[in-house]
Design a protein around this motif. Structure first.
Motif, PDB file in Angstrom:
ATOM      1  N   THR A   1      35.280  34.047  43.898  1.00 49.11           N
ATOM      2  CA  THR A   1      34.905  35.191  42.863  1.00 49.11           C
ATOM      3  C   THR A   1      35.923  36.359  43.088  1.00 49.11           C
ATOM      4  OG1 THR A   1      32.581  34.317  43.162  1.00 49.11           O
ATOM      5  CG2 THR A   1      33.072  36.560  42.007  1.00 49.11           C
ATOM      6  N   TRP A   2      36.211  36.977  41.927  1.00 47.96           N
ATOM      7  CA  TRP A   2      37.176  38.003  42.006  1.00 47.96           C
ATOM      8  C   TRP A   2      37.007  38.940  40.650  1.00 47.96           C
ATOM      9  CZ3 TRP A   2      38.482  32.887  40.477  1.00 47.96           C
ATOM     10  CH2 TRP A   2      38.945  32.667  39.482  1.00 47.96           C
ATOM     11  N   ASP A   3      37.541  39.920  40.711  1.00 47.08           N
ATOM     12  CA  ASP A   3      37.264  41.006  39.914  1.00 47.08           C
ATOM     13  C   ASP A   3      38.409  41.064  38.536  1.00 47.08           C
ATOM     14  OD1 ASP A   3      39.504  42.469  40.866  1.00 47.08           O
ATOM     15  OD2 ASP A   3      38.314  43.666  42.291  1.00 47.08           O
ATOM     16  N   GLU A   4      38.444  42.053  37.668  1.00 41.38           N
ATOM     17  CA  GLU A   4      39.330  41.921  36.549  1.00 41.38           C
ATOM     18  C   GLU A   4      40.750  42.448  37.014  1.00 41.38           C
ATOM     19  OE1 GLU A   4      37.694  46.626  35.166  1.00 41.38           O
ATOM     20  OE2 GLU A   4      37.245  44.807  34.047  1.00 41.38           O
ATOM     21  N   ALA A   5      40.953  42.837  38.117  1.00 40.83           N
ATOM     22  CA  ALA A   5      42.408  43.356  38.339  1.00 40.83           C
ATOM     23  C   ALA A   5      43.363  41.920  38.496  1.00 40.83           C
ATOM     24  CB  ALA A   5      42.201  43.763  39.998  1.00 40.83           C
TER      25      ALA A   5
ATOM     26  N   HIS B   1      47.003  50.656  43.877  1.00 39.92           N
ATOM     27  CA  HIS B   1      46.432  49.561  42.926  1.00 39.92           C
ATOM     28  C   HIS B   1      45.335  48.501  43.985  1.00 39.92           C
ATOM     29  CE1 HIS B   1      45.905  45.878  40.968  1.00 39.92           C
ATOM     30  NE2 HIS B   1      45.911  46.454  39.873  1.00 39.92           N
ATOM     31  N   GLU B   2      44.161  48.285  43.562  1.00 36.84           N
ATOM     32  CA  GLU B   2      43.286  47.633  44.340  1.00 36.84           C
ATOM     33  C   GLU B   2      42.920  46.406  43.873  1.00 36.84           C
ATOM     34  OE1 GLU B   2      40.137  50.390  44.809  1.00 36.84           O
ATOM     35  OE2 GLU B   2      41.331  51.656  46.259  1.00 36.84           O
ATOM     36  N   ALA B   3      42.489  45.261  44.518  1.00 38.84           N
ATOM     37  CA  ALA B   3      42.009  44.169  44.166  1.00 38.84           C
ATOM     38  C   ALA B   3      41.147  43.492  45.052  1.00 38.84           C
ATOM     39  CB  ALA B   3      42.958  43.071  43.690  1.00 38.84           C
ATOM     40  N   SER B   4      40.201  42.687  44.551  1.00 37.62           N
ATOM     41  CA  SER B   4      39.069  42.100  45.776  1.00 37.62           C
ATOM     42  C   SER B   4      38.773  40.840  45.022  1.00 37.62           C
ATOM     43  CB  SER B   4      38.066  43.221  45.687  1.00 37.62           C
ATOM     44  OG  SER B   4      36.825  42.653  46.562  1.00 37.62           O
ATOM     45  N   TRP B   5      38.379  39.977  46.249  1.00 38.20           N
ATOM     46  CA  TRP B   5      38.048  38.508  45.860  1.00 38.20           C
ATOM     47  C   TRP B   5      37.004  38.277  46.942  1.00 38.20           C
ATOM     48  CZ3 TRP B   5      43.160  39.886  45.990  1.00 38.20           C
ATOM     49  CH2 TRP B   5      43.785  39.463  46.858  1.00 38.20           C
ATOM     50  N   LEU B   6      36.248  37.102  46.794  1.00 43.21           N
ATOM     51  CA  LEU B   6      35.018  36.852  47.727  1.00 43.21           C
ATOM     52  C   LEU B   6      35.018  35.295  47.911  1.00 43.21           C
ATOM     53  CD1 LEU B   6      32.479  37.524  49.627  1.00 43.21           C
ATOM     54  CD2 LEU B   6      31.234  36.942  47.598  1.00 43.21           C
ATOM     55  N   ILE B   7      35.129  34.547  49.120  1.00 47.00           N
ATOM     56  CA  ILE B   7      35.192  33.266  49.134  1.00 47.00           C
ATOM     57  C   ILE B   7      33.794  32.896  50.073  1.00 47.00           C
ATOM     58  CG2 ILE B   7      35.943  31.212  50.175  1.00 47.00           C
ATOM     59  CD1 ILE B   7      38.688  32.274  50.084  1.00 47.00           C
ATOM     60  N   GLY B   8      32.944  32.098  49.273  1.00 43.46           N
ATOM     61  CA  GLY B   8      31.716  31.657  49.753  1.00 43.46           C
ATOM     62  C   GLY B   8      31.108  30.430  49.549  1.00 43.46           C
ATOM     63  N   PRO B   9      29.805  30.092  50.058  1.00 48.59           N
ATOM     64  CA  PRO B   9      29.536  28.540  49.920  1.00 48.59           C
ATOM     65  C   PRO B   9      28.895  28.433  48.466  1.00 48.59           C
ATOM     66  CG  PRO B   9      28.139  29.994  51.186  1.00 48.59           C
ATOM     67  CD  PRO B   9      28.983  30.808  50.808  1.00 48.59           C
ATOM     68  N   VAL B  10      28.870  27.154  48.140  1.00 46.95           N
ATOM     69  CA  VAL B  10      28.149  26.619  46.830  1.00 46.95           C
ATOM     70  C   VAL B  10      26.843  25.565  47.623  1.00 46.95           C
ATOM     71  CG1 VAL B  10      28.119  25.486  44.908  1.00 46.95           C
ATOM     72  CG2 VAL B  10      29.798  26.726  45.225  1.00 46.95           C
ATOM     73  N   GLN B  11      25.897  25.969  47.416  1.00 45.94           N
ATOM     74  CA  GLN B  11      24.691  24.995  47.799  1.00 45.94           C
ATOM     75  C   GLN B  11      24.102  24.214  46.485  1.00 45.94           C
ATOM     76  OE1 GLN B  11      25.238  25.093  51.205  1.00 45.94           O
ATOM     77  NE2 GLN B  11      23.790  26.449  51.943  1.00 45.94           N
ATOM     78  N   PRO B  12      23.505  23.146  46.573  1.00 41.36           N
ATOM     79  CA  PRO B  12      22.614  22.452  45.861  1.00 41.36           C
ATOM     80  C   PRO B  12      21.452  23.387  45.154  1.00 41.36           C
ATOM     81  CG  PRO B  12      23.096  21.035  47.709  1.00 41.36           C
ATOM     82  CD  PRO B  12      23.619  22.455  48.184  1.00 41.36           C
TER      83      PRO B  12
END
Length: 314
Positions: free
Chosen positions: A250-254, A302-313
């Motif tokens: 998931t990431w932002d508009e940057a 300039h800044e940017a951000s993103w997140l890696i995480g799990p997907v669960q059923p």
């Protein structure tokens, strides 16, 4: 009670910081500010590698001051022609920026956090001085990357971010996974050199993943845009197995662009064993076209951000 940070390890990829919190464990290497591994309750979320061996095909690296390719390594910026070193000789381009193999300083390290720093010094084709600060933090939802670039020089610098994580779901290959990407447009490419062409609507093409569908044997090495944000205002992409287990970023508009690659390789250990999902601030050839390139003025950040995480059923 606050958990103490584990000691840094010296490896072939520089010092490695180990993080653990909220059911997650991660390793971050100094060379390229690279995410080596990320697991949730012992389930891999990215394609990991042994940091004692060379990093395979940019896995987990930070891409700056441009992501993807500068075509022929040549571009013009504010009336000045520049020629970068060709780092992708088989295609004749400058690939993935200047810091993939840079030894960042691990400036701060706690049990759930690491901050890495470096300065891009002026060089042939990029006569600018830019400081990079990359922070990794294990949050309740996964591994957060926060990246900040600051122009320390006197001239306005062209700049772009990217990351090169290969996400995974249970199973051996991308062929087995279902992919979801709410992107309405895709940039076509021309020939073996992957020269960027026009941006077209995904509707009616096999590259449309707005509705989740299996990847199968489809080859993907394309940049997407026209991203649709979720209710939280963020963009996201995910892969899952038949049981609904997987990973997401998931990431932002940057980053209005995202490169997707099915990791097709001759090496069976790497061939289609992850899906590269790479948020980017500008498209392939951005330095050539000027599209969405950040004009980083002296003293500006300039800044940017993103997140890696799990997907669960569900």
């Amino acid at each position: 009670m606050t958990r103490s940070a584990l000691p840094l390890q010296d490896t072939a990829n520089g010092q490695v910081a180990t993080l653990a919190a909220n059911g997650f464990t991660a390793q971050v290497a100094a060379n390229g500010a690279t995410v080596v591994s990320l697991e949730y309750n012992s389930r891999p979320l990215v394609r990991a590698f042994d940091p004692r061996s060379p990093r395979p095909v940019f896995s987990g690296a930070i891409l700056a001051p441009w992501p993807n390719r500068v075509i022929d390594g040549a571009y013009s910026w504010q009336g000045q022609d520049q020629q970068l070193e060709i780092t992708e000789p088989e295609r004749g381009h400058a690939l993935h920026g200047l810091v993939m193999d840079t030894a960042f300083e691990i400036a701060e390290h706690r049990a759930d956090f690491a901050q890495l720093r470096t300065v891009i010094e002026p060089s042939a084709g990029y006569p600018y001085r830019v400081q990079l600060v990359v922070e990794y933090r294990l949050e309740a939802g996964g591994l957060r990357t926060f990246a900040a670039a600051t122009n320390l020089g006197e001239g306005t610098a062209p700049f772009g971010w990217g990351s090169h994580a290969y996400l995974v779901a249970p199973g051996k290959k991308a062929d087995e996974w279902t992919f979801t990407l709410p992107a309405g447009k895709v940039q076509l490419t021309d020939g073996a050199r992957l020269l960027p062409k026009e941006v077209v609507e995904v509707s009616g093409t096999e590259l449309d993943f707005r509705t989740p569908k299996p990847i199968g044997d489809l080859f993907i090495d394309h940049a997407y845009t026209g991203l649709a944000a979720g209710a939280d205002g963020l963009f996201s992409a995910s892969i899952t197995d038949t049981k609904g287990l997987g990973s997401q970023i998931t990431w932002d508009e940057a980053c209005p662009w995202v490169q997707i690659h099915t990791a097709d390789r001759d090496d069976p250990a790497l061939d289609r064993t992850g899906l590269a999902i790479e948020p980017m601030t500008c498209p392939p050839g951005g330095f050539n076209s000027g599209q969405d390139v950040i004009a980083l003025a002296p003293g500006a950040s300039h800044e940017a951000s993103w997140l890696i995480g799990p997907v669960q059923p569900r």
